[in-house]
Design a protein around this motif. Sequence first.
Motif, PDB file in Angstrom:
ATOM      1  N   CYS A 266      69.797  48.324  52.312  1.00 18.19           N
ATOM      2  CA  CYS A 266      69.092  49.296  51.480  1.00 18.19           C
ATOM      3  C   CYS A 266      67.587  49.168  51.694  1.00 18.19           C
ATOM      4  O   CYS A 266      66.877  50.166  51.837  1.00 18.19           O
ATOM      5  CB  CYS A 266      69.449  49.081  50.012  1.00 18.19           C
ATOM      6  N   PHE A 267      67.105  47.942  51.742  1.00 20.13           N
ATOM      7  CA  PHE A 267      65.685  47.716  51.934  1.00 20.13           C
ATOM      8  C   PHE A 267      65.241  48.135  53.330  1.00 20.13           C
ATOM      9  O   PHE A 267      64.145  48.678  53.512  1.00 20.13           O
ATOM     10  CB  PHE A 267      65.352  46.243  51.712  1.00 20.13           C
TER      11      PHE A 267
ATOM     12  N   TRP B 209      64.791  51.793  53.320  1.00 18.27           N
ATOM     13  CA  TRP B 209      63.537  52.114  52.631  1.00 18.27           C
ATOM     14  C   TRP B 209      62.334  51.934  53.546  1.00 18.27           C
ATOM     15  O   TRP B 209      61.474  52.813  53.643  1.00 18.27           O
ATOM     16  CB  TRP B 209      63.388  51.243  51.390  1.00 18.27           C
ATOM     17  N   ARG B 210      62.262  50.808  54.219  1.00 17.85           N
ATOM     18  CA  ARG B 210      61.119  50.537  55.097  1.00 17.85           C
ATOM     19  C   ARG B 210      61.033  51.558  56.233  1.00 17.85           C
ATOM     20  O   ARG B 210      59.945  51.930  56.664  1.00 17.85           O
ATOM     21  CB  ARG B 210      61.215  49.130  55.680  1.00 17.85           C
TER      22      ARG B 210
ATOM     23  N   ASP C 281      59.892  55.062  54.456  1.00 18.31           N
ATOM     24  CA  ASP C 281      58.559  54.976  53.859  1.00 18.31           C
ATOM     25  C   ASP C 281      57.603  54.551  54.965  1.00 18.31           C
ATOM     26  O   ASP C 281      57.039  53.462  54.950  1.00 18.31           O
ATOM     27  CB  ASP C 281      58.537  53.974  52.703  1.00 18.31           C
TER      28      ASP C 281
ATOM     29  N   TYR D 250      56.268  54.989  48.285  1.00 21.39           N
ATOM     30  CA  TYR D 250      57.066  56.165  47.937  1.00 21.39           C
ATOM     31  C   TYR D 250      57.605  56.812  49.202  1.00 21.39           C
ATOM     32  O   TYR D 250      57.028  56.689  50.282  1.00 21.39           O
ATOM     33  CB  TYR D 250      56.234  57.199  47.182  1.00 21.39           C
TER      34      TYR D 250
ATOM     35  N   ILE E 234      61.837  53.094  45.562  1.00 20.12           N
ATOM     36  CA  ILE E 234      62.990  52.371  46.066  1.00 20.12           C
ATOM     37  C   ILE E 234      64.095  52.254  45.029  1.00 20.12           C
ATOM     38  O   ILE E 234      65.281  52.202  45.364  1.00 20.12           O
ATOM     39  CB  ILE E 234      62.591  50.965  46.592  1.00 20.12           C
TER      40      ILE E 234
ATOM     41  N   LEU F  17      66.060  55.341  45.277  1.00 19.61           N
ATOM     42  CA  LEU F  17      66.862  55.284  46.499  1.00 19.61           C
ATOM     43  C   LEU F  17      68.123  54.453  46.288  1.00 19.61           C
ATOM     44  O   LEU F  17      69.208  54.828  46.736  1.00 19.61           O
ATOM     45  CB  LEU F  17      66.041  54.691  47.647  1.00 19.61           C
ATOM     46  N   ALA F  18      67.984  53.331  45.590  1.00 15.07           N
ATOM     47  CA  ALA F  18      69.130  52.456  45.344  1.00 15.07           C
ATOM     48  C   ALA F  18      70.204  53.156  44.525  1.00 15.07           C
ATOM     49  O   ALA F  18      71.396  52.858  44.662  1.00 15.07           O
ATOM     50  CB  ALA F  18      68.675  51.180  44.629  1.00 15.07           C
TER      51      ALA F  18
ATOM     52  N   LEU G  98      68.603  46.377  42.384  1.00 17.75           N
ATOM     53  CA  LEU G  98      67.190  46.682  42.212  1.00 17.75           C
ATOM     54  C   LEU G  98      66.879  47.206  40.816  1.00 17.75           C
ATOM     55  O   LEU G  98      65.775  47.033  40.308  1.00 17.75           O
ATOM     56  CB  LEU G  98      66.756  47.728  43.250  1.00 17.75           C
TER      57      LEU G  98
ATOM     58  N   MET H   6      59.454  42.985  49.013  1.00 18.12           N
ATOM     59  CA  MET H   6      59.108  44.224  48.323  1.00 18.12           C
ATOM     60  C   MET H   6      57.774  44.148  47.600  1.00 18.12           C
ATOM     61  O   MET H   6      56.974  45.081  47.645  1.00 18.12           O
ATOM     62  CB  MET H   6      60.205  44.577  47.311  1.00 18.12           C
TER      63      MET H   6
END
Length: 253
Positions: free
Chosen positions: A17-18, A21-22, A25, A31, A76, A79-80, A90, A154
Amino acid sequence: MAAEAHLQAAEISASQCFEIWRHYDSDGNGYMDGKELQTFIQELQQARKKAGLELTSEMKAFVDQYGGNVDGKIGIVELAQILPTEENFLLFFRCQQLKSSEDFMQTWRKYDTDHSGFIDTEELKNFLKDLLQKANKQIDDAKLTEYTEIMLRMFDANNDGKLELTEMVTPSTGKFSYKISEFNKAFEMYDQDGSGFIDENELDALLKDLCEKNKKELDINSISTYKKNIMALSDGGKLYRTELALILCAEEN
């Protein structure tokens, strides 16, 4: 690419998931917005179709809300909630409402005993373990280590091995929201001995002062409930500056 492969999975881990995100973003502003958000939506739909998977109900609602909204942005935590994560861990680390913040703050104070607003890396792991237990979530040591590492990646922006309370918690402003500069002036006025905290009696005057400075009307019918919720986050009746600022202050542009 890795992000696309994760989107195709029926279930993804917290680390995956992270990574997603990276990837999306791309400017690192905290964001997913504008072109980033639209690219994510497009590739989410394509990846799920390629894997023979339907969009979940959460994904469909998200696409309906943001698919044509070029001004939209998500963090994030949002997103989770969209992705099929093994668990939305999260969500335990962002306080969205006063009612859900009490356990968070009680657990935080167990480790931030000097009210510095920071805990170090070693304390973070135990902090997360305690917080998950309060949420009736049991995880093994390997998963706890993974979560700890993700939290540092994070939120530890300066890589000093410390986590700041203000980085982890979303202010729970409710209908009241004040500028930080005005809050600091009012706080210093009522914290006359410089102890760094005020009590329940002083909170009344502080709220009234802030409302007057920011030209807000104080709702007499709801103020007692609001005060009670704020005091529930206090440390034995003491409201420390950092904690109270998180509740009352909006971010200044």
